[in-house]
Design a protein around this motif. Sequence first.
Motif, PDB file in Angstrom:
ATOM      1  N   VAL A  94      -2.095   9.809   4.058  1.00 54.10           N
ATOM      2  CA  VAL A  94      -3.091   9.212   3.397  1.00 54.10           C
ATOM      3  C   VAL A  94      -3.156   8.305   2.105  1.00 54.10           C
ATOM      4  N   SER A  95      -2.114   8.689   1.615  1.00 50.03           N
ATOM      5  CA  SER A  95      -1.727   7.828   0.501  1.00 50.03           C
ATOM      6  C   SER A  95      -1.387   6.451   0.864  1.00 50.03           C
ATOM      7  N   THR A  96      -0.448   6.189   2.091  1.00 53.17           N
ATOM      8  CA  THR A  96      -0.187   4.949   2.563  1.00 53.17           C
ATOM      9  C   THR A  96      -1.189   4.165   2.882  1.00 53.17           C
ATOM     10  N   LEU A  97      -2.265   4.892   3.802  1.00 53.88           N
ATOM     11  CA  LEU A  97      -3.539   4.167   4.143  1.00 53.88           C
ATOM     12  C   LEU A  97      -4.338   3.666   3.051  1.00 53.88           C
ATOM     13  N   ILE A  98      -4.454   4.485   2.008  1.00 55.81           N
ATOM     14  CA  ILE A  98      -5.312   3.982   1.035  1.00 55.81           C
ATOM     15  C   ILE A  98      -4.671   2.649   0.427  1.00 55.81           C
ATOM     16  N   ARG A  99      -3.335   3.026  -0.125  1.00 56.73           N
ATOM     17  CA  ARG A  99      -2.688   1.644  -0.593  1.00 56.73           C
ATOM     18  C   ARG A  99      -2.719   0.651   0.074  1.00 56.73           C
ATOM     19  N   THR A 100      -2.512   0.673   1.423  1.00 59.50           N
ATOM     20  CA  THR A 100      -2.697  -0.677   2.329  1.00 59.50           C
ATOM     21  C   THR A 100      -4.081  -0.829   2.407  1.00 59.50           C
ATOM     22  N   PHE A 101      -4.910  -0.303   2.521  1.00 57.52           N
ATOM     23  CA  PHE A 101      -6.501  -0.676   2.291  1.00 57.52           C
ATOM     24  C   PHE A 101      -6.903  -1.411   1.441  1.00 57.52           C
ATOM     25  N   VAL A 102      -6.628  -0.848   0.029  1.00 51.82           N
ATOM     26  CA  VAL A 102      -6.900  -1.437  -1.218  1.00 51.82           C
ATOM     27  C   VAL A 102      -6.170  -2.991  -1.392  1.00 51.82           C
ATOM     28  N   ASN A 103      -4.862  -2.936  -0.714  1.00 49.63           N
ATOM     29  CA  ASN A 103      -4.175  -4.219  -1.023  1.00 49.63           C
ATOM     30  C   ASN A 103      -4.721  -5.224   0.147  1.00 49.63           C
ATOM     31  N   SER A 104      -5.206  -4.830   1.243  1.00 49.29           N
ATOM     32  CA  SER A 104      -5.690  -5.432   1.929  1.00 49.29           C
ATOM     33  C   SER A 104      -7.095  -6.274   1.676  1.00 49.29           C
ATOM     34  N   VAL A 105      -7.797  -5.301   1.029  1.00 49.84           N
ATOM     35  CA  VAL A 105      -9.134  -5.876   0.114  1.00 49.84           C
ATOM     36  C   VAL A 105      -8.627  -6.880  -0.730  1.00 49.84           C
ATOM     37  N   ALA A 106      -7.940  -6.678  -1.718  1.00 52.93           N
ATOM     38  CA  ALA A 106      -7.519  -7.640  -2.837  1.00 52.93           C
ATOM     39  C   ALA A 106      -6.833  -8.728  -2.402  1.00 52.93           C
ATOM     40  N   SER A 107      -6.035  -8.812  -1.361  1.00 55.08           N
ATOM     41  CA  SER A 107      -5.439  -9.838  -0.986  1.00 55.08           C
ATOM     42  C   SER A 107      -6.150 -10.635   0.350  1.00 55.08           C
ATOM     43  N   PHE A 108      -7.405 -10.211   0.585  1.00 55.86           N
ATOM     44  CA  PHE A 108      -8.288 -10.872   1.724  1.00 55.86           C
ATOM     45  C   PHE A 108      -7.424 -10.916   3.045  1.00 55.86           C
ATOM     46  N   GLN A 109      -6.976  -9.456   3.356  1.00 56.37           N
ATOM     47  CA  GLN A 109      -6.557  -9.111   4.527  1.00 56.37           C
ATOM     48  C   GLN A 109      -7.289  -7.944   5.304  1.00 56.37           C
ATOM     49  N   VAL A 110      -8.412  -7.848   5.161  1.00 55.80           N
ATOM     50  CA  VAL A 110      -9.075  -6.870   5.633  1.00 55.80           C
ATOM     51  C   VAL A 110      -9.147  -6.993   7.474  1.00 55.80           C
TER      52      VAL A 110
ATOM     53  N   ARG B 125       0.761  -8.168   0.512  1.00 55.76           N
ATOM     54  CA  ARG B 125       0.704  -9.246  -0.456  1.00 55.76           C
ATOM     55  C   ARG B 125       0.303  -8.901  -1.762  1.00 55.76           C
ATOM     56  N   SER B 126       1.074  -8.484  -2.794  1.00 54.52           N
ATOM     57  CA  SER B 126       1.031  -7.913  -3.917  1.00 54.52           C
ATOM     58  C   SER B 126       0.047  -8.509  -4.949  1.00 54.52           C
ATOM     59  N   ASN B 127      -0.764  -7.979  -5.699  1.00 55.24           N
ATOM     60  CA  ASN B 127      -1.833  -8.622  -6.398  1.00 55.24           C
ATOM     61  C   ASN B 127      -1.957  -7.709  -7.897  1.00 55.24           C
ATOM     62  N   LEU B 128      -2.823  -8.237  -8.675  1.00 56.10           N
ATOM     63  CA  LEU B 128      -3.019  -7.622 -10.015  1.00 56.10           C
ATOM     64  C   LEU B 128      -3.311  -6.031  -9.799  1.00 56.10           C
ATOM     65  N   LEU B 129      -4.476  -5.907  -8.510  1.00 52.53           N
ATOM     66  CA  LEU B 129      -4.897  -4.549  -8.438  1.00 52.53           C
ATOM     67  C   LEU B 129      -3.727  -3.739  -8.121  1.00 52.53           C
ATOM     68  N   ASP B 130      -2.908  -4.040  -7.407  1.00 47.07           N
ATOM     69  CA  ASP B 130      -1.573  -3.201  -7.359  1.00 47.07           C
ATOM     70  C   ASP B 130      -0.904  -2.833  -8.335  1.00 47.07           C
ATOM     71  N   SER B 131      -0.874  -3.618  -9.555  1.00 43.54           N
ATOM     72  CA  SER B 131      -0.558  -3.161 -10.781  1.00 43.54           C
ATOM     73  C   SER B 131      -1.320  -2.116 -11.519  1.00 43.54           C
ATOM     74  N   TRP B 132      -2.674  -2.166 -11.469  1.00 41.69           N
ATOM     75  CA  TRP B 132      -3.640  -1.275 -11.982  1.00 41.69           C
ATOM     76  C   TRP B 132      -3.497  -0.274 -11.285  1.00 41.69           C
ATOM     77  N   LEU B 133      -3.310  -0.090  -9.781  1.00 46.18           N
ATOM     78  CA  LEU B 133      -2.957   1.185  -8.977  1.00 46.18           C
ATOM     79  C   LEU B 133      -1.847   1.970  -9.772  1.00 46.18           C
ATOM     80  N   MET B 134      -0.742   1.330 -10.114  1.00 44.30           N
ATOM     81  CA  MET B 134       0.500   2.067 -10.412  1.00 44.30           C
ATOM     82  C   MET B 134       0.216   2.789 -11.863  1.00 44.30           C
TER      83      MET B 134
END
Length: 370
Positions: free
Chosen positions: A292-308, A264-273
Amino acid sequence: MMIKMPWNNLTAPNFMLEITDVCNIECRTCYKKAGTTFKSLSQVKQDLEDGMKLRQLHTITISGGEPTLHPDLCRIIEMIKGYGLHVFLLTNGLLINDHYMEKLQASGLDSILFHVDVGQKRPDLPDPPVFEDVQKRLGELIQIARVFDIDISMSVTLYEDAEHILANSSKFFFETSDLTFLFIAKATCTKDLLCTPTSGHEPSRLTYSVTKTYLNKTIHFFKDIYGLEPFSFIPTTEKESTVWISYFVPIIYKPGGNIFFQIRSNLLDSWLMEIPRLLSGSYIHKTKQNVVSTLIRTFVNSVASFQVHRFLKFMFQLLSPSAKLRHKMIVYDNGPFIGDDGKLIHCEYCPTAILRDGNLVTCCTTDVNQ
């Protein structure tokens, strides 16, 4: 929520390098005009240098015509790699075999996209082909490419029976772990931008109301069947609409069924880009698989979209010895349309723009009415 891709015409990290207009198959709604010319190495070098002045590049997409017909394709790949760029080859795969792939790999090819679909007339498929024929041929090409550790993508065109094609193609894409990227384009007749008619109906002008129907159907398809939501979009030149959307899908392959993580995309994803651009000067366009990069991106997205909690459940599935994590990318290009004022509307900044006479031209309209 879809995020807007942070590019503009200057910072978009890719353009398409046409090296020939010669082709060895026929596609029902090809945007290109077939020709008889092959660019010389000096012409290709000039195009590269012109493109690098116009955009902050990460990737060069080699296209045609059919680029594997060019006698100097391997030298062209070597030339592009000399600039430190990712090389992405678009091909119909007709000439691909083990020997050719070995030469492409030795030249430095990073990624390859096979365009094989039911709207093509080609000697390695029945005429007309059905999807089972396409799937078999794609499977053969994937088996060849995977041996050489080249990232593999596929492309499909949606014609009148769009739902059938979309369902079969996406199923094949998700079930095939070796595939990273699926490019989906809605068929568009370039002549006067008329939409492909269904049997017994007159062709109609491609207005936004017509194209929006196709776009909404595609969005609903991925939502209803796979629970996926679009990750990002590119606005059109009129700003209030879009014809280009993308999906990012982490997926675990394991016996008993594949596991999707619903981004679930969010503004943090924009900043990561923005991070790669700050570090290297360009956004990332095409990348190979990296756990590794897939896991990091998925984790960051889960935190920012409250899906931990969902991320932890997803990670638990990886504990199985046979589990394999991949990321999948999907782009749906809905094509250009005619605005109420009669003007041609297309992506505000075309990620696959083509260089013509030193200028970047929107890919889907390059040869319209020529």
